[in-house]
Design a protein around this motif. Structure first.
Motif, PDB file in Angstrom:
ATOM      1  N   GLU A 118      15.842  -9.771  58.997  1.00 54.49           N
ATOM      2  CA  GLU A 118      16.387 -11.050  59.453  1.00 54.49           C
ATOM      3  C   GLU A 118      15.892 -12.198  58.582  1.00 54.49           C
ATOM      4  OE1 GLU A 118      18.757 -11.631  61.758  1.00 54.49           O
ATOM      5  OE2 GLU A 118      18.901  -9.446  61.706  1.00 54.49           O
TER       6      GLU A 118
ATOM      7  N   LYS B  64      17.933 -12.127  55.412  1.00 54.67           N
ATOM      8  CA  LYS B  64      19.273 -12.658  55.685  1.00 54.67           C
ATOM      9  C   LYS B  64      19.255 -14.168  55.780  1.00 54.67           C
ATOM     10  CE  LYS B  64      22.041 -10.819  58.727  1.00 54.67           C
ATOM     11  NZ  LYS B  64      22.543 -10.203  59.983  1.00 54.67           N
ATOM     12  N   ASN B  65      18.242 -14.705  56.439  1.00 60.39           N
ATOM     13  CA  ASN B  65      18.135 -16.150  56.615  1.00 60.39           C
ATOM     14  C   ASN B  65      17.914 -16.847  55.271  1.00 60.39           C
ATOM     15  OD1 ASN B  65      17.872 -18.598  58.202  1.00 60.39           O
ATOM     16  ND2 ASN B  65      15.680 -18.485  57.821  1.00 60.39           N
TER      17      ASN B  65
ATOM     18  N   ASP C  66      26.060  -8.078  50.722  1.00 60.01           N
ATOM     19  CA  ASP C  66      27.473  -8.344  50.464  1.00 60.01           C
ATOM     20  C   ASP C  66      28.060  -7.287  49.529  1.00 60.01           C
ATOM     21  OD1 ASP C  66      27.256 -10.915  51.786  1.00 60.01           O
ATOM     22  OD2 ASP C  66      26.235 -11.623  49.989  1.00 60.01           O
TER      23      ASP C  66
ATOM     24  N   GLY D 213      24.690 -16.949  45.406  1.00 58.89           N
ATOM     25  CA  GLY D 213      24.835 -16.805  46.848  1.00 58.89           C
ATOM     26  C   GLY D 213      25.059 -15.398  47.340  1.00 58.89           C
ATOM     27  N   GLU D 214      25.187 -14.416  46.445  1.00 63.52           N
ATOM     28  CA  GLU D 214      25.381 -13.024  46.856  1.00 63.52           C
ATOM     29  C   GLU D 214      24.053 -12.384  47.253  1.00 63.52           C
ATOM     30  OE1 GLU D 214      28.812 -10.407  45.107  1.00 63.52           O
ATOM     31  OE2 GLU D 214      27.763 -11.313  43.422  1.00 63.52           O
TER      32      GLU D 214
ATOM     33  N   GLY E 135      18.699 -15.649  52.406  1.00 66.61           N
ATOM     34  CA  GLY E 135      19.858 -15.392  51.559  1.00 66.61           C
ATOM     35  C   GLY E 135      21.034 -16.336  51.791  1.00 66.61           C
ATOM     36  N   LYS E 136      20.955 -17.157  52.834  1.00 64.64           N
ATOM     37  CA  LYS E 136      22.036 -18.120  53.081  1.00 64.64           C
ATOM     38  C   LYS E 136      22.104 -19.182  51.986  1.00 64.64           C
ATOM     39  CE  LYS E 136      21.819 -17.613  58.131  1.00 64.64           C
ATOM     40  NZ  LYS E 136      21.444 -18.284  59.405  1.00 64.64           N
ATOM     41  N   ASN E 137      20.965 -19.429  51.334  1.00 67.07           N
ATOM     42  CA  ASN E 137      20.907 -20.493  50.337  1.00 67.07           C
ATOM     43  C   ASN E 137      20.506 -20.004  48.947  1.00 67.07           C
ATOM     44  OD1 ASN E 137      21.351 -22.594  52.345  1.00 67.07           O
ATOM     45  ND2 ASN E 137      19.294 -22.109  53.061  1.00 67.07           N
ATOM     46  N   LYS E 138      20.290 -18.689  48.793  1.00 65.97           N
ATOM     47  CA  LYS E 138      19.824 -18.167  47.521  1.00 65.97           C
ATOM     48  C   LYS E 138      20.564 -16.876  47.161  1.00 65.97           C
ATOM     49  CE  LYS E 138      15.197 -20.048  48.288  1.00 65.97           C
ATOM     50  NZ  LYS E 138      15.431 -21.213  47.438  1.00 65.97           N
TER      51      LYS E 138
END
Length: 296
Positions: A170, A173-174, A196, A28-29, A176-179
């Motif tokens: 963007e 980022k989107n 992060d 998740g990072e 990356g919320k799940n990966k």
């Protein structure tokens, strides 16, 4: 861990590209992988994707050994290389259908990644007709087709105009919320906006590994930039309780080892020496300055 790198080294002939690199990345990072040109970033990314083999050390992606579980690593990683390889004569859906066959995923996934990456307005075109920004979206869509747990992105925003850069940022980022996302870039604002954590390498060696929250915390070192109405000598600064940093004409950067706001002391110094302050600002050390310090 999504990625674990243990004492990885790589040689090209007599030149050592990577020198016992070690780090790990949690699930998740979103981690920014930074370094000057030739530092070894692309080499490490190619090793993690099994494109090339390390000479020393071990690495694991989703707990799979990159040398022993090559196929499993490839199935669990989405990779966008620096030079996005695309078939320009194929239509967007044709290209994605070809890659869907390679990954063995359902054709229904094609429409899902087209929507996810914002390709819907351009999906009827040949890839050669697309702008650089939309070609990057095609590369990302291809990397996401098999729904990998880890995304490895090598310079995903290189050559994009400011509007395209914001759109791809963007999108990352989107996603990356799940990966887990491991990306290299030279654009520091991009890292500050979406990552992060940062890892910096220089000349094949790891020189920094910190979370963005740690970097943003108030440092004991305080930098105040002040412009006086006339030139003053370094001796005046040194005789005062101010700590000299650098000077450029009337513009000075003064540094203090203090958590107390020292701007009032700068005002007192100016009054005592009959100086007028034209501008004054408190500066925090940004990522670009940290990068220069670690790689110079």
């Amino acid at each position: 861990m999504s990625i674990a790198v243990e004492n990885i080294s790589k040689f090209y002939g007599k030149q050592q590209a990577l020198k016992s690199i070690s780090f790990s990345i949690k699930k998740g990072e979103i981690v920014g992988f930074l370094g000057p040109n030739g530092a070894g970033k692309s080499t490490l990314m190619k090793i993690l994707t099994t494109y090339i083999v390390a000479d020393e050390g071990e690495a694991f992606v989703n707990d799979y050994n990159i040398k022993l579980d090559t196929k499993k690593v490839q199935k669990s990683v989405g990779y966008l290389p620096e030079h996005n390889p695309l078939y320009l004569d194929l239509y967007v859906k044709e290209f994605l259908a070809f890659n869907a066959d390679v990954y063995g995923v359902a054709k229904s996934r094609i429409d899902e990644v087209i929507a996810l990456t914002g390709l819907t307005p351009e999906c009827h075109k040949k890839i050669g007709q697309l702008s650089k920004g939309y070609r990057q979206r095609v590369g990302l869509a291809s990397a996401l087709l098999h729904d990998p747990e880890v995304l490895i992105l090598d310079e995903p925003t290189t050559g994009l105009d400011p509007n395209q850069l914001v759109e791809i940022r963007e999108l990352i980022k989107n996603v990356g919320k799940n990966k887990t996302v491991f990306l290299s870039t030279h654009i520091m604002q991009e890292v500050e906006a979406i990552c992060d954590r940062i890892i910096i390498i220089n000349k094949g060696e790891l020189v920094e590994d910190k979370s963005m929250s740690t970097l943003k915390q108030k440092s004991v070192e305080q930098i105040i930039e002040v412009e006086f109405d006339c030139e003053i000598s370094a001796e005046i600064i040194q005789l005062s309780s101010l700590v000299k940093k650098t000077a450029n004409g009337n513009l000075w950067q003064l540094t203090f080892e203090s958590e107390t706001d020292m701007r009032s002391q700068v005002f007192d110094f100016a009054q005592q020496n009959n100086l007028k302050i034209l501008q004054l600002s408190l500066k925090n050390k940004n990522l670009e300055e940290i990068f220069r310090e670690k790689t110079s």
